[in-house]
Design an enzyme around this catalytic site. Structure first.
Site, short mmCIF file in Angstrom:
data_model
loop_
_atom_site.label_atom_id
_atom_site.label_comp_id
_atom_site.label_asym_id
_atom_site.label_seq_id
_atom_site.Cartn_x
_atom_site.Cartn_y
_atom_site.Cartn_z
N ASN A 270 -9.01 7.60 9.45
CA ASN A 270 -9.11 6.45 8.55
C ASN A 270 -7.87 5.56 8.69
OD1 ASN A 270 -8.73 9.06 6.89
ND2 ASN A 270 -8.00 7.60 5.40
N ASP A 271 -7.14 5.29 7.63
CA ASP A 271 -6.16 4.20 7.62
C ASP A 271 -5.16 4.19 8.78
OD1 ASP A 271 -7.23 4.71 5.14
OD2 ASP A 271 -5.34 4.76 4.08
N GLU B 218 -5.12 0.61 -3.78
CA GLU B 218 -4.62 1.44 -2.68
C GLU B 218 -3.93 0.56 -1.63
OE1 GLU B 218 -7.38 5.30 -2.20
OE2 GLU B 218 -8.25 3.53 -1.27
N ARG C 123 0.47 6.11 -4.56
CA ARG C 123 0.56 6.46 -3.13
C ARG C 123 0.67 5.26 -2.20
NH1 ARG C 123 -4.74 8.15 -4.65
NH2 ARG C 123 -6.35 6.69 -3.96
N ASP C 124 0.81 5.59 -0.93
CA ASP C 124 0.79 4.64 0.19
C ASP C 124 2.03 3.73 0.23
OD1 ASP C 124 -1.71 5.80 0.46
OD2 ASP C 124 -2.78 4.12 -0.45
N TYR D 29 -0.68 11.77 3.55
CA TYR D 29 -1.43 10.55 3.27
C TYR D 29 -0.72 9.32 3.83
CZ TYR D 29 -5.12 12.52 0.26
OH TYR D 29 -6.22 13.17 -0.23
C1 FRU Z 1 -7.25 4.81 1.73
C2 FRU Z 1 -6.69 6.15 1.30
C3 FRU Z 1 -5.23 6.06 0.91
C4 FRU Z 1 -4.75 7.46 1.14
C5 FRU Z 1 -5.51 7.86 2.38
C6 FRU Z 1 -5.88 9.31 2.46
O1 FRU Z 1 -8.35 4.91 2.57
O2 FRU Z 1 -7.45 6.70 0.24
O3 FRU Z 1 -5.01 5.57 -0.39
O4 FRU Z 1 -3.37 7.52 1.33
O5 FRU Z 1 -6.70 7.08 2.37
O6 FRU Z 1 -6.47 9.59 3.69
#
Ligand code: FRU
Length: 429
Positions: free
Chosen positions: A2-3, A183, A129-130, A61
């Site tokens: 993902n991200d 997020e 987070r993030d 994360y």
């Molecule tokens: C966004 C998210 C972030 C998190 C990550 C976990 O897609 O939910 O907020 O850090 O993915 O994989």
């Protein structure tokens, strides 16, 4: 995957770290890693971070990178789920902000938790987070996405002199109810405008707004972000099915953006999951700010791969163009009020001036994707970048973008209905 995480240009190389899990439907999160010298050729590097510590055991994360001289500093959220009967929103979850230093982007020289949940401001749920870190006028700043106990989305701003000690200085939010969690924040200046990008969750969907389960967009900031700056308008960054958690970084003078071509918790699917993998990134986009909007264009490196050009005839309203590659960069200007473009046997893009909208739909191969709408009074230009299973549509020079995954069966033709002037650039990699 993902991200995208930790995007940077460091010692002559671009680094893309990203949320990686070993199971195609999502599992514990690692930081996977690719690097490149030219944004075109990518080399897979070893997994950079694994959930093998007490403070990150349920996921390394998302986070960011900051280049400081010879060192790369990385910041991420260590996710921990405590045993017991918890909802994991208000209780039972740790979101730890962690700092990693690396001499080369491959080895970890040091790793330290900077902030635990107890260190965040009062009134927040466990979801904080993030971290995205940047340097500005001699200081360091960090933004973190947050959810309050009352389910309001916020972005926290921290400041530091040394990257180790961090003080919460401000919180960005808007008074109106605007989602329960924001997020993946990113705060940057472009062409004189400060922008706070974020992915608000829980916005009510309508025909043209917040069509996806979670939104992805940017707030314009008025004033000094460190003092009295506040958020004004929110504009969505993408109007397609698959675009989320983008992150930007500076390479010299240009600000590049990379987004995840996926959408968490969407009800549409990707057939590759059955083959053991899922998702991809968008193309790199170069940012600008003009006429009150963020402008996103495919990075110049993409057009540099055009090896042949197929001109689009101006004289016929219906064209079927044979193509041999799946990687195309088509740019055209409609000469009539309506335009329809069919990408392979899969995606159909329709513009009707009378309706003032661009509609992205599927002939087949959408795996549950239906239609997405983008308001567009006057379609001046449209640029469509395709890859084997993705389409990114840049409207009016990148004022608006629609991105989607697609799963064609046959890829030998592009069809155009409506007079246009332009060409299809065939990209070779
Ligand atoms: C966004 C998210 C972030 C998190 C990550 C976990 O897609 O939910 O907020 O850090 O993915 O994989």
């Amino acid at each position: 995957m993902n991200d995208p995480n930790g995007l940077c240009f460091f010692k002559g190389e671009y680094h893309v770290f990203y949320q990686y899990s070993k199971e195609p439907q999502g599992g514990n999160k690692y930081w996977g890693h690719f690097k490149s010298r030219d944004l075109i050729h990518w080399q897979e590097a070893p997994i950079f971070l694994s959930p093998d510590k007490e403070y990150n055991k349920d996921g390394v994360y998302s986070g960011s990178a900051l280049v400081q001289g010879e060192k790369l500093h990385l910041f991420y959220t260590g996710n921990v789920k405590e045993p017991g009967d918890h909802d994991y929103i208000y209780t039972g979850r740790q979101h730890n902000t962690v700092h990693v230093v690396s001499p080369d982007g491959e080895r970890v020289a040091s790793e330290e938790v900077l902030l635990y949940n107890k260190d965040y401001p009062e009134g927040l749920s466990c979801h904080v987070r993030d971290p995205k870190v940047f340097a500005y006028e001699g200081k360091y700043y960090m933004v973190l996405g947050a959810r309050t106990k009352e389910d309001r989305g916020q972005v926290l701003l921290y400041a530091s002199e040394d990257l180790e000690h961090w003080t919460h200085i401000r919180t960005f939010e808007i008074l109106a109810n605007f989602g329960y969690m924001w997020e993946c924040p990113d705060l940057f200046e472009i062409n004189g405008q400060w922008i706070l990008m974020a992915c608000p969750q829980g916005l009510p969907s309508s025909k043209y707004e917040f069509q996806n389960v979670y939104s992805c967009g940017y707030f314009l900031m008025q004033g000094d972000f460190r003092k009295d700056g506040y958020l004004t308008e929110y504009i969505e960054a993408d109007f397609g099915f698959d675009f989320y958690a983008p992150q930007t970084f500076l390479q010299g003078e240009r600000r590049l953006l990379l987004g995840w071509m996926g959408m968490p918790d969407a009800d549409y699917k990707n057939p590759t999951a059955a083959l053991g993998w899922q998702h991809c990134m968008s193309c790199f986009r170069e940012l600008d700010f003009q006429k009150g909007r963020l402008i996103m264009k495919p990075a110049g490196e993409i057009a540099s791969r055009i090896t042949s050009r197929i001109p689009l005839g101006e004289d016929t309203g219906l064209q079927s163009i044979q193509v041999e590659e799946k990687t195309l960069d088509m740019v055209c200007r409609p000469l009539e009020e309506n335009l329809q473009v069919r990408i392979f046997d899969t995606v159909q893009i329709t513009y009707e001036k009378a309706k003032g909208e661009v509609v992205l739909g599927f002939l087949q191969g959408g795996y549950g994707r239906t239609e997405r709408y983008c308001k567009c009074r006057e379609l001046e230009t449209i640029e469509i970048v395709t890859d084997a299973s993705s389409v990114e549509i840049f409207i009016n020079g990148g004022e608006k973008v629609m991105s989607t995954r697609m799963y064609p069966e046959h890829t030998e033709k592009i069809e155009i209905k409506g007079l246009v002037k332009g060409e299809i650039g065939v990209l070779s990699f």
